[in-house]
Design a protein around this motif. Structure first.
Motif, PDB file in Angstrom:
ATOM      1  N   ALA A 272       8.235 -13.194 -16.070  1.00 32.88           N
ATOM      2  CA  ALA A 272       8.821 -14.065 -15.055  1.00 32.88           C
ATOM      3  C   ALA A 272       7.814 -14.456 -13.991  1.00 32.88           C
ATOM      4  CB  ALA A 272      10.023 -13.378 -14.415  1.00 32.88           C
ATOM      5  N   CYS A 273       6.769 -13.637 -13.816  1.00 30.69           N
ATOM      6  CA  CYS A 273       5.763 -13.882 -12.775  1.00 30.69           C
ATOM      7  C   CYS A 273       4.412 -13.454 -13.321  1.00 30.69           C
ATOM      8  CB  CYS A 273       6.120 -13.091 -11.511  1.00 30.69           C
ATOM      9  SG  CYS A 273       4.844 -13.103 -10.218  1.00 30.69           S
ATOM     10  N   LEU A 274       3.363 -14.138 -12.879  1.00 31.55           N
ATOM     11  CA  LEU A 274       2.014 -13.789 -13.295  1.00 31.55           C
ATOM     12  C   LEU A 274       1.691 -12.337 -12.955  1.00 31.55           C
ATOM     13  CD1 LEU A 274      -0.642 -14.922 -14.487  1.00 31.55           C
ATOM     14  CD2 LEU A 274      -1.275 -15.628 -12.177  1.00 31.55           C
ATOM     15  N   PHE A 275       2.228 -11.860 -11.829  1.00 33.88           N
ATOM     16  CA  PHE A 275       1.920 -10.509 -11.357  1.00 33.88           C
ATOM     17  C   PHE A 275       3.000  -9.490 -11.710  1.00 33.88           C
ATOM     18  CE2 PHE A 275      -0.330 -13.452  -8.568  1.00 33.88           C
ATOM     19  CZ  PHE A 275      -1.616 -12.945  -8.643  1.00 33.88           C
ATOM     20  N   ALA A 276       3.938  -9.871 -12.559  1.00 33.26           N
ATOM     21  CA  ALA A 276       5.023  -8.960 -12.920  1.00 33.26           C
ATOM     22  C   ALA A 276       4.488  -7.741 -13.669  1.00 33.26           C
ATOM     23  CB  ALA A 276       6.054  -9.685 -13.787  1.00 33.26           C
ATOM     24  N   ARG A 277       5.163  -6.628 -13.501  1.00 32.79           N
ATOM     25  CA  ARG A 277       4.851  -5.427 -14.269  1.00 32.79           C
ATOM     26  C   ARG A 277       5.887  -5.192 -15.368  1.00 32.79           C
ATOM     27  NH1 ARG A 277       1.098  -2.123 -12.734  1.00 32.79           N
ATOM     28  NH2 ARG A 277       2.176  -0.266 -13.517  1.00 32.79           N
ATOM     29  N   GLU A 278       6.878  -6.080 -15.434  1.00 32.32           N
ATOM     30  CA  GLU A 278       7.916  -5.976 -16.442  1.00 32.32           C
ATOM     31  C   GLU A 278       7.818  -7.167 -17.402  1.00 32.32           C
ATOM     32  OE1 GLU A 278       8.864  -6.671 -13.176  1.00 32.32           O
ATOM     33  OE2 GLU A 278       8.737  -4.587 -12.489  1.00 32.32           O
ATOM     34  N   GLU A 279       8.177  -6.929 -18.643  1.00 29.85           N
ATOM     35  CA  GLU A 279       8.206  -7.980 -19.652  1.00 29.85           C
ATOM     36  C   GLU A 279       9.501  -7.862 -20.459  1.00 29.85           C
ATOM     37  OE1 GLU A 279       3.408  -8.352 -20.544  1.00 29.85           O
ATOM     38  OE2 GLU A 279       4.672  -7.232 -21.948  1.00 29.85           O
ATOM     39  N   SER A 280       9.894  -8.974 -21.061  1.00 26.39           N
ATOM     40  CA  SER A 280      11.093  -8.997 -21.902  1.00 26.39           C
ATOM     41  C   SER A 280      10.693  -9.449 -23.296  1.00 26.39           C
ATOM     42  CB  SER A 280      12.147  -9.943 -21.315  1.00 26.39           C
ATOM     43  OG  SER A 280      12.548  -9.503 -20.028  1.00 26.39           O
ATOM     44  N   ASP A 281      11.078  -8.681 -24.292  1.00 25.08           N
ATOM     45  CA  ASP A 281      10.619  -8.866 -25.663  1.00 25.08           C
ATOM     46  C   ASP A 281      11.463  -9.899 -26.417  1.00 25.08           C
ATOM     47  OD1 ASP A 281       9.569  -8.588 -28.176  1.00 25.08           O
ATOM     48  OD2 ASP A 281      10.350  -6.571 -28.523  1.00 25.08           O
ATOM     49  N   ALA A 302      15.891 -12.632 -18.612  1.00 28.86           N
ATOM     50  CA  ALA A 302      14.567 -12.244 -18.127  1.00 28.86           C
ATOM     51  C   ALA A 302      14.194 -12.989 -16.854  1.00 28.86           C
ATOM     52  CB  ALA A 302      13.517 -12.507 -19.210  1.00 28.86           C
ATOM     53  N   MET A 303      14.538 -14.273 -16.789  1.00 26.67           N
ATOM     54  CA  MET A 303      14.161 -15.075 -15.628  1.00 26.67           C
ATOM     55  C   MET A 303      15.117 -14.864 -14.450  1.00 26.67           C
ATOM     56  SD  MET A 303      11.344 -16.387 -16.437  1.00 26.67           S
ATOM     57  CE  MET A 303      11.166 -17.418 -14.988  1.00 26.67           C
ATOM     58  N   TRP A 304      16.352 -14.503 -14.740  1.00 28.69           N
ATOM     59  CA  TRP A 304      17.327 -14.289 -13.672  1.00 28.69           C
ATOM     60  C   TRP A 304      16.852 -13.198 -12.707  1.00 28.69           C
ATOM     61  CZ3 TRP A 304      21.116 -16.705 -11.434  1.00 28.69           C
ATOM     62  CH2 TRP A 304      22.057 -16.014 -10.663  1.00 28.69           C
ATOM     63  N   GLY A 305      16.156 -12.202 -13.222  1.00 25.10           N
ATOM     64  CA  GLY A 305      15.704 -11.090 -12.391  1.00 25.10           C
ATOM     65  C   GLY A 305      14.364 -11.310 -11.711  1.00 25.10           C
ATOM     66  N   LYS A 306      13.840 -12.529 -11.740  1.00 25.86           N
ATOM     67  CA  LYS A 306      12.539 -12.807 -11.116  1.00 25.86           C
ATOM     68  C   LYS A 306      12.567 -12.471  -9.633  1.00 25.86           C
ATOM     69  CE  LYS A 306       9.138 -16.560 -10.696  1.00 25.86           C
ATOM     70  NZ  LYS A 306       8.792 -17.912 -11.184  1.00 25.86           N
ATOM     71  N   LYS A 307      11.523 -11.773  -9.172  1.00 26.92           N
ATOM     72  CA  LYS A 307      11.451 -11.374  -7.769  1.00 26.92           C
ATOM     73  C   LYS A 307      11.132 -12.567  -6.877  1.00 26.92           C
ATOM     74  CE  LYS A 307      10.033  -6.664  -8.901  1.00 26.92           C
ATOM     75  NZ  LYS A 307       8.968  -5.644  -8.783  1.00 26.92           N
ATOM     76  N   ALA A 308      11.416 -12.414  -5.591  1.00 26.97           N
ATOM     77  CA  ALA A 308      11.197 -13.506  -4.641  1.00 26.97           C
ATOM     78  C   ALA A 308       9.727 -13.876  -4.531  1.00 26.97           C
ATOM     79  CB  ALA A 308      11.746 -13.124  -3.271  1.00 26.97           C
ATOM     80  N   GLY A 309       8.849 -12.899  -4.653  1.00 25.95           N
ATOM     81  CA  GLY A 309       7.423 -13.170  -4.526  1.00 25.95           C
ATOM     82  C   GLY A 309       6.600 -12.157  -5.292  1.00 25.95           C
ATOM     83  N   ALA A 310       5.296 -12.419  -5.353  1.00 27.38           N
ATOM     84  CA  ALA A 310       4.397 -11.537  -6.092  1.00 27.38           C
ATOM     85  C   ALA A 310       4.137 -10.234  -5.361  1.00 27.38           C
ATOM     86  CB  ALA A 310       3.075 -12.262  -6.361  1.00 27.38           C
TER      87      ALA A 310
END
Length: 329
Positions: A272-281, A302-310
């Protein structure tokens, strides 16, 4: 749509085609390289096209950017481009490359349906290029840029990262060169995405420093924020225009509030983010026989849970385990 809880809609898909690269840039990976993904882990051509199709036809994606590693190392790249260009509605298709190999592939990629390219070039000095990339390929990048322009992959955008004490004096020189050749230059702040985890904020050349160096030689007029939209680059008209220069200040002036990106790694993970530590398979779902609706549902979740910022300025920030070469730009 790929909507998140902060009201952002992802319409721009970055697709990594491989984690391999033929350069060893010091701010990206060690000289010996990395452990590359094994072939069975990589998405096949059919799987890539299938996921792009789901994104375009089911989820509202309108822009697709092929990245790497180095995407020109992907066998069958022109075929992937052609199949994605045949989708309805047709997405805009672009490629981020180090430029090595473009001299022999630019025309075929344009014929396949690629619209434009971004090419990474951090210096105009061959000796500095060798030191930064650990490869003597500066001439190949220059030739690749020329071939992309000749083939009509326009606008040709050039991405440059400045390193303190290495090439941080080249900003005006790079812009002057880009203007003379008709390229659109983008300076990018060095980000904490290196495999070595050696990034230090104090070593980063900031957007403010870059602009100060450019203004010593050029007149810069900021474009209105309404023109920028969700683009990562803040842009300025150079000497009154129409030529422009951009700065992507992901660290000092993050643009998370308007981010419209979703990312797919070469092994089929949604980020969901370039700096995310989570991924969805998604790869497992694909290979287990999931239909398009199920894949779209997983992607939406996967995208619904995207954080507000990096969160780069937060004390709790931890650099992603995957480096940029394994994520895709």
């Amino acid at each position: 749509m790929l909507l998140d809880t902060h009201g952002r809609i992802a319409r721009d898909l970055r697709v990594s085609l491989t984690d391999r690269c033929n350069l060893r840039c010091t701010y990206c990976m060690p000289e010996e390289g990395l452990r590359w993904l094994a072939r069975p882990e990589l998405l096949t051509d059919d799987e890539i096209v299938r996921l792009v199709s789901v994104a375009v036809t089911e989820l509202g994606v309108t822009e697709v950017r092929f990245t790497g590693g180095e995407p020109l190392l992907r066998p069958g790249l022109a075929g992937i481009v052609a199949r994605c260009a045949a989708l309805a509605p047709r997405p805009r298709l672009s490629l981020t490359s180090n430029g090595i190999g473009l001299a022999r592939t630019a025309r075929a990629l344009r014929a396949a349906g690629l619209d434009r390219v971004n090419v990474s070039l951090d210096t105009l000095r061959p000796a500095v290029f060798r030191a930064l990339t650990r490869r003597d390929r500066h001439h190949d990048v220059i030739a690749g840029l020329d071939a992309a322009r000749t083939a009509g992959l326009l606008p040709v955008k050039v991405n440059s990262v400045l390193m303190r004490g290495v090439n941080d004096d080249e900003a005006p020189e790079l812009l002057d060169w880009a203007l003379r050749h008709g390229y659109e230059l983008r300076f990018i702040e060095q980000m904490p995405l290196d495999a070595q985890h050696g990034w230090q904020r104090a070593d980063m050349v900031t957007a403010a420093e870059i602009l100060e160096a450019l203004r010593a030689r050029f007149s810069l007029t900021p474009e209105p924020s309404t023109v920028r939209g969700s683009a990562p680059a803040e842009r300025w008209l150079v000497d009154g225009g129409p030529a422009r220069v951009g700065v992507i200040a992901s660290v000092t002036r993050p643009f998370c509030r308007v981010c419209d990106r979703t990312r797919l790694t070469a092994d089929g993970q949604v980020r969901a983010c370039l700096f995310a530590r989570e991924e969805s398979d998604l790869r497992t779902a694909l290979r287990s026989g999931a239909g398009d609706e199920e894949i779209a549902r997983l992607w939406r979740t996967a995208m619904w849970g995207k954080k507000a910022g990096a969160g780069l300025d937060e004390a709790s920030f931890v650099q992603p385990e995957r480096p940029m070469s394994a994520i895709g730009g």
